[in-house]
Design a protein around this motif. Structure first.
Motif, short mmCIF file in Angstrom:
data_model
loop_
_atom_site.label_atom_id
_atom_site.label_comp_id
_atom_site.label_asym_id
_atom_site.label_seq_id
_atom_site.Cartn_x
_atom_site.Cartn_y
_atom_site.Cartn_z
N VAL A 58 7.03 1.73 -0.23
CA VAL A 58 6.93 1.81 1.22
C VAL A 58 8.28 2.26 1.78
CG1 VAL A 58 5.17 0.02 1.33
CG2 VAL A 58 7.58 -0.60 1.58
N VAL A 59 8.24 2.83 2.96
CA VAL A 59 9.47 3.22 3.65
C VAL A 59 9.92 2.05 4.51
CG1 VAL A 59 10.54 4.83 5.27
CG2 VAL A 59 8.80 5.64 3.65
N VAL A 60 11.15 1.61 4.29
CA VAL A 60 11.72 0.50 5.05
C VAL A 60 12.74 1.06 6.04
CG1 VAL A 60 12.94 -1.70 4.93
CG2 VAL A 60 11.41 -1.02 3.07
N THR A 61 12.48 0.87 7.32
CA THR A 61 13.35 1.42 8.36
C THR A 61 13.99 0.29 9.16
OG1 THR A 61 11.91 3.36 8.56
CG2 THR A 61 13.49 2.98 10.34
N SER A 76 16.90 4.33 6.69
CA SER A 76 15.64 4.15 5.96
C SER A 76 15.90 4.13 4.46
CB SER A 76 14.64 5.26 6.30
OG SER A 76 14.23 5.19 7.65
N GLU A 77 15.12 3.32 3.77
CA GLU A 77 15.18 3.25 2.32
C GLU A 77 13.77 3.07 1.78
OE1 GLU A 77 17.70 3.67 0.38
OE2 GLU A 77 19.36 3.61 1.82
N GLN A 78 13.62 3.26 0.48
CA GLN A 78 12.34 3.02 -0.19
C GLN A 78 12.36 1.63 -0.83
OE1 GLN A 78 9.52 4.99 -0.69
NE2 GLN A 78 10.24 6.64 0.62
N MET A 79 11.24 0.94 -0.76
CA MET A 79 11.09 -0.35 -1.44
C MET A 79 9.72 -0.37 -2.09
SD MET A 79 11.38 -4.24 0.07
CE MET A 79 9.74 -4.29 0.79
N CYS A 80 9.63 -0.98 -3.27
CA CYS A 80 8.38 -0.98 -4.01
C CYS A 80 7.77 -2.38 -4.04
CB CYS A 80 8.61 -0.49 -5.44
SG CYS A 80 7.09 -0.27 -6.38
N PHE A 81 6.53 -2.49 -3.62
CA PHE A 81 5.77 -3.72 -3.78
C PHE A 81 5.11 -3.69 -5.16
CE2 PHE A 81 6.02 -3.86 0.84
CZ PHE A 81 6.11 -5.22 1.10
N VAL A 82 5.29 -4.74 -5.93
CA VAL A 82 4.71 -4.81 -7.27
C VAL A 82 3.69 -5.94 -7.33
CG1 VAL A 82 6.75 -3.85 -8.37
CG2 VAL A 82 6.55 -6.32 -8.12
N GLN A 83 2.76 -5.82 -8.24
CA GLN A 83 1.74 -6.85 -8.41
C GLN A 83 2.30 -7.99 -9.24
OE1 GLN A 83 -2.13 -5.35 -9.12
NE2 GLN A 83 -2.91 -7.20 -10.08
N ASP A 84 2.17 -9.21 -8.73
CA ASP A 84 2.71 -10.36 -9.44
C ASP A 84 1.60 -11.15 -10.11
OD1 ASP A 84 3.32 -12.45 -6.49
OD2 ASP A 84 1.49 -11.62 -7.34
N LEU A 85 1.98 -12.22 -10.78
CA LEU A 85 1.03 -13.03 -11.53
C LEU A 85 -0.04 -13.63 -10.62
CD1 LEU A 85 0.13 -14.36 -14.16
CD2 LEU A 85 1.78 -16.20 -13.71
N ALA A 86 0.36 -14.04 -9.41
CA ALA A 86 -0.60 -14.66 -8.49
C ALA A 86 -1.71 -13.69 -8.13
CB ALA A 86 0.12 -15.15 -7.24
N LEU A 87 -1.36 -12.43 -7.86
CA LEU A 87 -2.39 -11.45 -7.52
C LEU A 87 -3.27 -11.14 -8.73
CD1 LEU A 87 -3.56 -9.68 -5.33
CD2 LEU A 87 -1.90 -7.92 -5.91
N ASP A 88 -2.66 -11.07 -9.91
CA ASP A 88 -3.45 -10.88 -11.13
C ASP A 88 -4.47 -12.01 -11.29
OD1 ASP A 88 -2.21 -8.54 -11.92
OD2 ASP A 88 -0.70 -9.56 -13.13
N MET A 89 -4.01 -13.24 -11.06
CA MET A 89 -4.89 -14.40 -11.21
C MET A 89 -6.00 -14.38 -10.16
SD MET A 89 -3.97 -18.47 -11.17
CE MET A 89 -2.91 -18.31 -12.61
N ALA A 90 -5.65 -14.04 -8.92
CA ALA A 90 -6.65 -13.99 -7.86
C ALA A 90 -7.74 -12.97 -8.18
CB ALA A 90 -5.99 -13.66 -6.52
N GLN A 91 -7.34 -11.80 -8.65
CA GLN A 91 -8.31 -10.77 -9.01
C GLN A 91 -9.18 -11.23 -10.18
OE1 GLN A 91 -5.65 -7.44 -9.65
NE2 GLN A 91 -6.04 -6.64 -7.60
N PHE A 92 -8.56 -11.90 -11.14
CA PHE A 92 -9.30 -12.40 -12.30
C PHE A 92 -10.34 -13.44 -11.87
CE2 PHE A 92 -9.47 -15.92 -15.42
CZ PHE A 92 -10.18 -15.28 -16.42
N LEU A 93 -9.94 -14.37 -11.02
CA LEU A 93 -10.85 -15.42 -10.58
C LEU A 93 -12.01 -14.85 -9.76
CD1 LEU A 93 -8.27 -18.18 -9.61
CD2 LEU A 93 -9.78 -18.16 -11.60
N VAL A 94 -11.70 -13.91 -8.89
CA VAL A 94 -12.76 -13.29 -8.08
C VAL A 94 -13.76 -12.56 -8.98
CG1 VAL A 94 -13.21 -11.42 -6.45
CG2 VAL A 94 -11.46 -13.11 -5.94
N SER A 95 -13.26 -11.85 -9.98
CA SER A 95 -14.14 -11.10 -10.86
C SER A 95 -14.95 -12.01 -11.78
CB SER A 95 -13.33 -10.10 -11.70
OG SER A 95 -12.46 -10.79 -12.60
N ALA A 96 -14.44 -13.22 -12.06
CA ALA A 96 -15.14 -14.14 -12.96
C ALA A 96 -16.36 -14.77 -12.31
CB ALA A 96 -14.18 -15.23 -13.43
N VAL A 97 -16.37 -14.83 -10.98
CA VAL A 97 -17.50 -15.45 -10.28
C VAL A 97 -18.77 -14.64 -10.51
CG1 VAL A 97 -18.44 -16.03 -8.01
CG2 VAL A 97 -16.04 -16.48 -8.52
#
Length: 207
Positions: A58-61, A76-97
């Motif tokens: 994302v562009v950070v201004t 302005s600078e660039q910053m990267c949002f990365v996927q963390d363990l919590a998001l991995d777990m949330a996606q896993f739990l949602v898909s397991a239902v």
């Protein structure tokens, strides 16, 4: 999201805008975030980074608001949002239902993978991940089964570990009322599970 960002102001910015207020604009492909800053010293700003909905740069201004109401873009600078363990777990739990096989094991999750002493931290991060996760259309806590049979649900998962914030989110989702009353294969409902584990605050929420 939820981490603290620190910004160091240059000498030019300090000299020209001593009375200005500063804020940060984060621009992604689908979302923009505007965050106010806290001035912790004469040349240092801090803010809590907002949660984003995807992994991307994302562009950070850095912007300033002068006393006369004029807004200026300072840098302005660039910053990267990365996927963390919590998001991995949330996606896993949602898909397991609703999975025909393996749902019980998926939702129980061996305790050695999630130490009990980390549950409070996990509750915060996982609830935040759920909040910013895009759920599939017509997703329900009960899956696609209109006549649910005894099984583990995400509410059982939250009740077992005292995840109050996660449970609060789940209770707002489709199928929550039935999932709250649904026993697992041992005949235990989320309410009974929270009570037996001594999670009194969560028990109050569920009842």
């Amino acid at each position: 999201g939820s981490c603290v960002l620190t910004i160091q102001l240059s000498d030019d910015e300090l000299c020209e805008r001593e009375e200005a207020e500063f804020f940060l604009l984060l621009t992604g492909s689908t979302r923009r975030h505007v965050s106010s800053t806290l001035r912790i010293s004469h040349d240092t700003l801090q803010l809590v980074c907002p949660a984003h909905d995807r992994c991307e740069s994302v562009v950070v201004t850095l912007c300033s608001l002068d006393p006369d109401g004029l807004v200026r873009n300072l840098s302005s600078e660039q910053m990267c949002f990365v996927q963390d363990l919590a998001l991995d777990m949330a996606q896993f739990l949602v898909s397991a239902v609703g999975q025909a096989e393996g749902t019980e094991d998926a939702l129980l999750l061996n305790e050695c993978h999630i130490p009990l002493q980390e549950c409070e931290k996990m509750d915060q991060s996982l609830a935040l991940a759920f909040k910013h996760l895009t759920l599939p259309p017509d997703w329900s806590l009960l899956g696609d089964n209109n006549e649910p049979t005894p099984r583990e649900t995400l509410l059982h998962f939250a009740a077992r570990r005292g995840l109050q914030r996660v449970a609060s989110f789940l209770l707002q989702q489709p199928g929550a009322r039935h999932a709250l009353e649904l026993p697992n294969r041992d005949g235990v409902t989320p309410v009974t599970l929270a009570q037996s584990c001594g999670h009194n605050a969560l028990l109050e929420l569920l009842t």
